[in-house]
Write a protein that holds these residues in place. Structure first.
Motif, mmCIF file in Angstrom:
data_model
loop_
_atom_site.group_PDB
_atom_site.id
_atom_site.type_symbol
_atom_site.label_atom_id
_atom_site.label_comp_id
_atom_site.label_asym_id
_atom_site.label_seq_id
_atom_site.Cartn_x
_atom_site.Cartn_y
_atom_site.Cartn_z
ATOM 1 N N GLY A 108 0.820 -1.287 0.130
ATOM 2 C CA GLY A 108 0.119 0.250 0.125
ATOM 3 C C GLY A 108 0.915 1.341 0.070
ATOM 4 N N LYS A 109 2.323 1.213 0.383
ATOM 5 C CA LYS A 109 3.109 2.478 0.187
ATOM 6 C C LYS A 109 3.201 2.846 -1.321
ATOM 7 C CE LYS A 109 3.627 2.732 4.757
ATOM 8 N NZ LYS A 109 2.862 1.644 5.402
ATOM 9 N N ARG A 110 3.604 3.921 -1.474
ATOM 10 C CA ARG A 110 3.987 4.707 -2.721
ATOM 11 C C ARG A 110 5.439 4.511 -3.084
ATOM 12 N NH1 ARG A 110 1.008 10.210 -3.763
ATOM 13 N NH2 ARG A 110 -1.261 9.371 -4.314
ATOM 14 N N ALA A 140 5.409 -4.135 -6.967
ATOM 15 C CA ALA A 140 3.975 -4.209 -7.397
ATOM 16 C C ALA A 140 3.389 -5.574 -6.917
ATOM 17 C CB ALA A 140 3.595 -4.157 -8.950
ATOM 18 N N GLU A 148 2.291 0.918 -4.541
ATOM 19 C CA GLU A 148 1.866 1.683 -5.790
ATOM 20 C C GLU A 148 3.156 2.319 -6.371
ATOM 21 O OE1 GLU A 148 -0.640 4.996 -4.488
ATOM 22 O OE2 GLU A 148 -2.010 3.927 -3.403
ATOM 23 N N HIS A 157 5.220 4.691 -8.880
ATOM 24 C CA HIS A 157 5.231 5.944 -9.493
ATOM 25 C C HIS A 157 6.627 6.251 -10.112
ATOM 26 C CE1 HIS A 157 1.710 7.384 -7.508
ATOM 27 N NE2 HIS A 157 1.819 5.976 -6.697
ATOM 28 N N LYS A 168 1.513 -0.576 -14.270
ATOM 29 C CA LYS A 168 0.513 0.305 -13.409
ATOM 30 C C LYS A 168 1.156 1.227 -12.773
ATOM 31 C CE LYS A 168 -2.479 -3.757 -12.316
ATOM 32 N NZ LYS A 168 -3.080 -4.662 -11.408
ATOM 33 N N THR A 219 2.605 5.364 -12.374
ATOM 34 C CA THR A 219 2.125 6.916 -12.632
ATOM 35 C C THR A 219 3.365 7.686 -13.030
ATOM 36 O OG1 THR A 219 0.282 6.410 -11.430
ATOM 37 C CG2 THR A 219 1.172 8.597 -11.785
#
Length: 328
Positions: free
Chosen positions: A150-152, A170, A175, A177, A193, A195
């Motif tokens: 759940g961490k970025r 992943a 997440e 990025h 997935k 960003t």
């Protein structure tokens, strides 16, 4: 009558299977010890070799190349990074430079995840406590770390290694990025997935974990400087398996001591083995001796690529992993 074999000088010890194959193919001078060559030894090696096989500890600048004379024709680097070689000066002297890209991708990505877990779950602190004999049994509030699910994760540099890190992260539920010179193709972004952030400042301010996976170039020197470190959340963890020069090491130490950065996992350092002593002592820092690509399989594959580059050159063709200044 067969053509004379190329004279090849290797600057460091390599896997035995690689050295054996080189002896079969070339007139090779191997390094008897694993000490890095001095500047004078490197120049002497270039003066007597058609091909030099250096690694990242061998800094080759324009003055050294000028002193090398006219015999040297190829620098077949054992490693992917070539920031230790003045490639433009080499090419201006008609010396080709080749490297070994792609070999260390999976090994380095594995190490990134190892460092993320080691820092966030406080694994070295637990190991140290066990070695001291401190552990007296389970305690609900002892050695508390944090989840990574759940961490970025913010990846700086989304090349081969960055993408391999993204796939692994992943799978852990992070997440993804990233910041990169160029945005990935839409289908690659969708697969990962991931960003894209055009602004590095905005990305680092919002991440829980930052992984440095970009090369060292003039534009990435101190990319994570004191200003950018202050933009980050105090809970951030920074991992660097790429090049030490990308992070201002002194600024990182100050941020760690001030509680402005929660932890760091480092495999590379701004000044090589001359590491800031604080990085060895701070409990929330995991400092490794450049182990990211250190697998037997990886080192042998690197050696095979070096041999292929030299053999292709010897046969009168362009080395498959030729480096040109425009690539840097």
């Amino acid at each position: 009558m067969p053509a004379p074999r190329l004279s090849v000088v290797v600057t460091r010890r390599l896997p035995e299977v690689v050295e054996t194959r080189m002896k079969e193919l070339f007139d090779v001078t191997l390094r008897e010890t694993d000490d890095k060559m001095t500047r004078e030894e490197l120049v002497a090696a270039m003066q007597r070799a058609d091909v030099l096989v250096p690694t990242l500890t061998d800094h080759i600048d324009a003055n050294m190349l000028a002193a090398a004379g006219n015999r040297l024709r190829l620098i077949a680097n054992f490693g992917a990074g070539v920031d230790h070689i003045d490639v433009a000066s080499a090419r201006s002297r008609n010396v080709l430079v080749a490297n070994t890209p792609g070999v260390v991708t999976e090994d380095t990505a594995d190490m990134v995840m190892s460092l993320i877990l080691a820092v966030t779950r406080r694994i070295p602190e637990g190991l140290a406590g066990m070695a001291r004999g401190d552990w007296q049994g389970f305690a609900p509030m002892a050695n508390l770390g944090g989840r990574i699910g759940g961490k970025r994760l913010g990846i700086i540099g989304m090349g081969r290694i960055g993408q391999a890190v993204a796939r692994r992260a992943a799978a852990f539920g992070m997440e993804i990025h990233y910041h990169n010179r160029r945005q990935l193709r839409p289908e690659t972004e969708a697969e990962l997935k991931a960003t894209f952030w055009d602004s590095l400042d905005q990305m680092v301010a919002r991440m829980d974990v930052i992984s440095v996976n970009c090369p060292h170039t003039p534009s990435t020197f101190h990319l994570l400087n004191a200003r950018r470190l202050k933009l980050m959340k105090p809970s951030v963890v920074i991992v660097n398996t790429s090049r030490g020069e990308v992070i201002d090491e002194n600024a990182l130490v100050r941020a760690l001591k001030a509680g402005e950065v929660a932890g760091a996992g480092l495999d590379v350092y701004e000044h090589g083995a001359n590491i800031n002593p604080a990085l060895r002592e701070l409990p929330h820092v995991v400092a490794l001796p450049h182990m990211g690509s250190a697998t037997r399989e990886g080192r042998i594959e690197m050696g095979e690529k070096v041999i292929l580059n030299i053999k292709t050159f010897a046969d009168g063709h362009r080395p498959p992993d030729l480096v040109v200044p425009g690539m840097l």
